[in-house]
Design a protein around this motif. Structure first.
Motif, PDB file in Angstrom:
ATOM      1  N   TYR A  38      43.420  22.584  30.721  1.00 23.10           N
ATOM      2  CA  TYR A  38      42.295  23.171  31.680  1.00 23.10           C
ATOM      3  C   TYR A  38      41.200  22.208  31.675  1.00 23.10           C
ATOM      4  O   TYR A  38      40.154  22.266  32.501  1.00 23.10           O
ATOM      5  CB  TYR A  38      41.837  24.416  31.392  1.00 23.10           C
ATOM      6  CG  TYR A  38      42.803  25.549  31.452  1.00 23.10           C
ATOM      7  CD1 TYR A  38      43.434  26.059  32.669  1.00 23.10           C
ATOM      8  CD2 TYR A  38      43.300  26.042  30.210  1.00 23.10           C
ATOM      9  CE1 TYR A  38      44.357  26.971  32.527  1.00 23.10           C
ATOM     10  CE2 TYR A  38      44.496  26.838  30.291  1.00 23.10           C
ATOM     11  CZ  TYR A  38      44.881  27.437  31.495  1.00 23.10           C
ATOM     12  OH  TYR A  38      45.827  28.279  31.307  1.00 23.10           O
ATOM     13  N   CYS A  42      38.148  21.640  34.322  1.00 23.25           N
ATOM     14  CA  CYS A  42      36.586  22.441  34.003  1.00 23.25           C
ATOM     15  C   CYS A  42      35.839  21.199  34.394  1.00 23.25           C
ATOM     16  O   CYS A  42      34.729  21.344  34.913  1.00 23.25           O
ATOM     17  CB  CYS A  42      36.759  22.705  32.637  1.00 23.25           C
ATOM     18  SG  CYS A  42      35.054  23.505  32.267  1.00 23.25           S
ATOM     19  N   ASP A 111      39.042  27.238  30.755  1.00 23.06           N
ATOM     20  CA  ASP A 111      39.937  27.536  31.574  1.00 23.06           C
ATOM     21  C   ASP A 111      39.113  28.149  33.149  1.00 23.06           C
ATOM     22  O   ASP A 111      40.116  28.649  33.874  1.00 23.06           O
ATOM     23  CB  ASP A 111      40.935  28.721  31.227  1.00 23.06           C
ATOM     24  CG  ASP A 111      40.349  29.583  30.718  1.00 23.06           C
ATOM     25  OD1 ASP A 111      39.160  29.822  30.402  1.00 23.06           O
ATOM     26  OD2 ASP A 111      40.869  30.634  30.510  1.00 23.06           O
ATOM     27  N   ASP A 112      37.948  28.090  33.073  1.00 21.94           N
ATOM     28  CA  ASP A 112      37.044  28.345  34.252  1.00 21.94           C
ATOM     29  C   ASP A 112      36.907  27.259  35.307  1.00 21.94           C
ATOM     30  O   ASP A 112      36.819  26.388  34.717  1.00 21.94           O
ATOM     31  CB  ASP A 112      36.083  29.191  33.871  1.00 21.94           C
ATOM     32  CG  ASP A 112      36.295  30.454  33.122  1.00 21.94           C
ATOM     33  OD1 ASP A 112      37.364  31.260  33.412  1.00 21.94           O
ATOM     34  OD2 ASP A 112      35.516  30.785  31.976  1.00 21.94           O
ATOM     35  N   SER A 113      36.169  27.820  36.307  1.00 19.96           N
ATOM     36  CA  SER A 113      35.677  26.572  37.153  1.00 19.96           C
ATOM     37  C   SER A 113      34.744  27.057  37.909  1.00 19.96           C
ATOM     38  O   SER A 113      34.767  28.274  38.510  1.00 19.96           O
ATOM     39  CB  SER A 113      36.782  26.128  37.968  1.00 19.96           C
ATOM     40  OG  SER A 113      37.618  26.884  38.871  1.00 19.96           O
ATOM     41  N   TYR A 138      38.182  36.719  39.955  1.00 24.64           N
ATOM     42  CA  TYR A 138      38.939  37.290  38.901  1.00 24.64           C
ATOM     43  C   TYR A 138      40.197  37.598  39.374  1.00 24.64           C
ATOM     44  O   TYR A 138      40.403  38.568  40.105  1.00 24.64           O
ATOM     45  CB  TYR A 138      38.282  38.279  37.968  1.00 24.64           C
ATOM     46  CG  TYR A 138      39.101  38.829  36.880  1.00 24.64           C
ATOM     47  CD1 TYR A 138      39.326  37.921  35.492  1.00 24.64           C
ATOM     48  CD2 TYR A 138      39.580  40.076  36.787  1.00 24.64           C
ATOM     49  CE1 TYR A 138      40.030  38.433  34.514  1.00 24.64           C
ATOM     50  CE2 TYR A 138      40.219  40.573  35.643  1.00 24.64           C
ATOM     51  CZ  TYR A 138      40.276  39.447  34.674  1.00 24.64           C
ATOM     52  OH  TYR A 138      40.933  40.045  33.423  1.00 24.64           O
ATOM     53  N   ARG A 139      41.188  36.943  38.702  1.00 17.12           N
ATOM     54  CA  ARG A 139      42.532  37.362  39.091  1.00 17.12           C
ATOM     55  C   ARG A 139      42.824  37.351  40.642  1.00 17.12           C
ATOM     56  O   ARG A 139      43.596  37.860  41.385  1.00 17.12           O
ATOM     57  CB  ARG A 139      43.157  38.817  38.725  1.00 17.12           C
ATOM     58  CG  ARG A 139      43.305  38.795  37.033  1.00 17.12           C
ATOM     59  CD  ARG A 139      43.750  40.303  36.602  1.00 17.12           C
ATOM     60  NE  ARG A 139      43.734  40.390  35.233  1.00 17.12           N
ATOM     61  CZ  ARG A 139      44.828  40.184  34.426  1.00 17.12           C
ATOM     62  NH1 ARG A 139      45.978  39.640  34.746  1.00 17.12           N
ATOM     63  NH2 ARG A 139      44.570  40.306  33.054  1.00 17.12           N
ATOM     64  N   VAL A 208      35.164  30.849  39.071  1.00 16.60           N
ATOM     65  CA  VAL A 208      36.405  31.345  39.110  1.00 16.60           C
ATOM     66  C   VAL A 208      36.645  31.638  37.584  1.00 16.60           C
ATOM     67  O   VAL A 208      36.573  30.833  36.746  1.00 16.60           O
ATOM     68  CB  VAL A 208      37.821  30.510  39.452  1.00 16.60           C
ATOM     69  CG1 VAL A 208      38.927  31.392  39.352  1.00 16.60           C
ATOM     70  CG2 VAL A 208      37.438  30.166  41.008  1.00 16.60           C
ATOM     71  N   ASN A 210      38.805  32.822  34.810  1.00 18.44           N
ATOM     72  CA  ASN A 210      40.373  32.735  34.355  1.00 18.44           C
ATOM     73  C   ASN A 210      40.618  33.900  33.128  1.00 18.44           C
ATOM     74  O   ASN A 210      39.685  34.142  32.326  1.00 18.44           O
ATOM     75  CB  ASN A 210      40.849  31.608  33.870  1.00 18.44           C
ATOM     76  CG  ASN A 210      42.261  31.587  34.076  1.00 18.44           C
ATOM     77  OD1 ASN A 210      43.077  32.356  33.795  1.00 18.44           O
ATOM     78  ND2 ASN A 210      42.513  30.140  34.756  1.00 18.44           N
ATOM     79  N   HIS A 211      41.605  34.603  33.300  1.00 13.64           N
ATOM     80  CA  HIS A 211      41.961  35.881  32.204  1.00 13.64           C
ATOM     81  C   HIS A 211      42.800  35.015  30.901  1.00 13.64           C
ATOM     82  O   HIS A 211      43.086  35.870  30.070  1.00 13.64           O
ATOM     83  CB  HIS A 211      42.581  36.879  32.836  1.00 13.64           C
ATOM     84  CG  HIS A 211      44.046  36.640  33.716  1.00 13.64           C
ATOM     85  ND1 HIS A 211      44.012  35.739  34.641  1.00 13.64           N
ATOM     86  CD2 HIS A 211      45.122  36.658  33.135  1.00 13.64           C
ATOM     87  CE1 HIS A 211      45.359  35.792  35.225  1.00 13.64           C
ATOM     88  NE2 HIS A 211      45.932  36.272  34.045  1.00 13.64           N
ATOM     89  N   THR A 212      42.915  33.853  30.915  1.00 15.41           N
ATOM     90  CA  THR A 212      43.680  33.277  29.995  1.00 15.41           C
ATOM     91  C   THR A 212      43.210  33.024  28.738  1.00 15.41           C
ATOM     92  O   THR A 212      43.677  32.545  27.755  1.00 15.41           O
ATOM     93  CB  THR A 212      44.324  31.744  30.281  1.00 15.41           C
ATOM     94  OG1 THR A 212      43.437  30.980  30.760  1.00 15.41           O
ATOM     95  CG2 THR A 212      45.365  32.202  31.787  1.00 15.41           C
TER      96      THR A 212
END
Length: 271
Positions: A38, A42, A111-113, A138-139, A208, A210-212
């Motif tokens: 990611y 990012c 892992d977010d953006s 989210y999701r 965004v 991310n849930h990872t």
């Protein structure tokens, strides 16, 4: 010469992150370990923002994958980066804060953006005793939950990836590293009690989420152990009673579901 464990244009040159002197500098902090999947996206989401005054501070916790290679490749696009072992997410964030020059701090997971709402909300940062926040995706679903109050804080937190903290917060506070996943929640509760910082909501999608990351598959045991105490101490008696009601409701629903499942199993046997 750039040390192999540090880099960034503010470390290696006189390049400034301030492109428009009329606007405040925003420090975006990303902490990462083994985030090669990611890392580039990012960085790119920060670089594509229209808001001109951004510095990206990235602290790597000693990655063994290609993360550091990606940081070196983007050396001229990152204000400061460093790689060294740390004691978890919030220890790394506390370290990163020491390298920030901005008037506002924002925390972005690897892992977010960022979305366009980041730049729009950045233009609205005026009061240095106010924390500004928006919404996230989210999701795949935009999360519009409106302004928080102390009752909402009983059951949810302001998403870290949608929150702009003024510098004064971290002049006085650090993240409590005893909380491995929910230290940002604990800090928010403490700030709410102190009432030195106001919180202002804007209906804009900032990022965004991310849930990872670790919060997507684990939970902060110390936070849940101390949750009732924290709510009572920082939010007051009425939110605490609301919290107890929610706990009672949750337990009651679990008991009902157990009975429903027993009946379902019995019906299957009879059939």
């Amino acid at each position: 010469m750039i040390n192999m464990y540090q880099g960034g244009y503010s470390f290696s040159s006189s390049q400034s992150s301030i492109k428009d002197s009329k606007l405040p500098l925003i420090s975006i902090i990303t902490v990462v370990r083994n985030g090669e999947q990611y890392m580039q996206s990012c960085i790119d989401s920060v670089l594509t923002q229209s808001y001109p005054n951004i510095e990206h501070i990235i602290l790597d916790g000693g990655s063994t994958d290609r993360t550091v290679e990606i940081l070196k490749k983007n050396n001229d696009q990152i204000a400061f980066w460093q790689t060294e072992p740390d004691h978890g997410i919030y220890d790394a964030m506390n370290k990163a804060i020491q390298h920030c020059s901005g008037k506002w701090y924002m925390f972005l997971g690897v892992d977010d953006s960022l979305m366009g709402g980041f730049s729009e909300l950045a233009q609205r940062l005026t009061c240095e005793n106010t924390a500004y926040y928006g919404c996230v995706i989210y999701r795949g679903v935009p999360q519009y939950d409106g302004a928080v109050d102390r009752f909402k804080l009983v059951r949810s937190n302001i998403c870290h990836q949608a929150l702009f903290y003024p510098r004064v917060v971290f002049d006085e506070h650090k993240y409590d590293v005893a909380y491995k996943i929910a230290a940002d929640n604990v800090l928010l509760l403490r700030l709410w009690k102190e009432k030195k910082i106001k919180f202002e909501y804007h209906e804009l999608i900032v990022a965004v989420f991310n849930h990872t990351g670790i919060s997507g598959y684990d939970w902060d045991r110390l936070f849940f152990k101390n949750r009732s105490k924290l709510i009572y101490e920082h939010l007051g008696a009425l939110p605490y009673l609301y919290h107890l009601y929610l706990l009672f409701e949750e337990k009651a629903n679990k008991k009902i579901m157990k009975r429903v499942n027993k009946v379902k199993k019995l019906m299957k046997r009879l059939n």
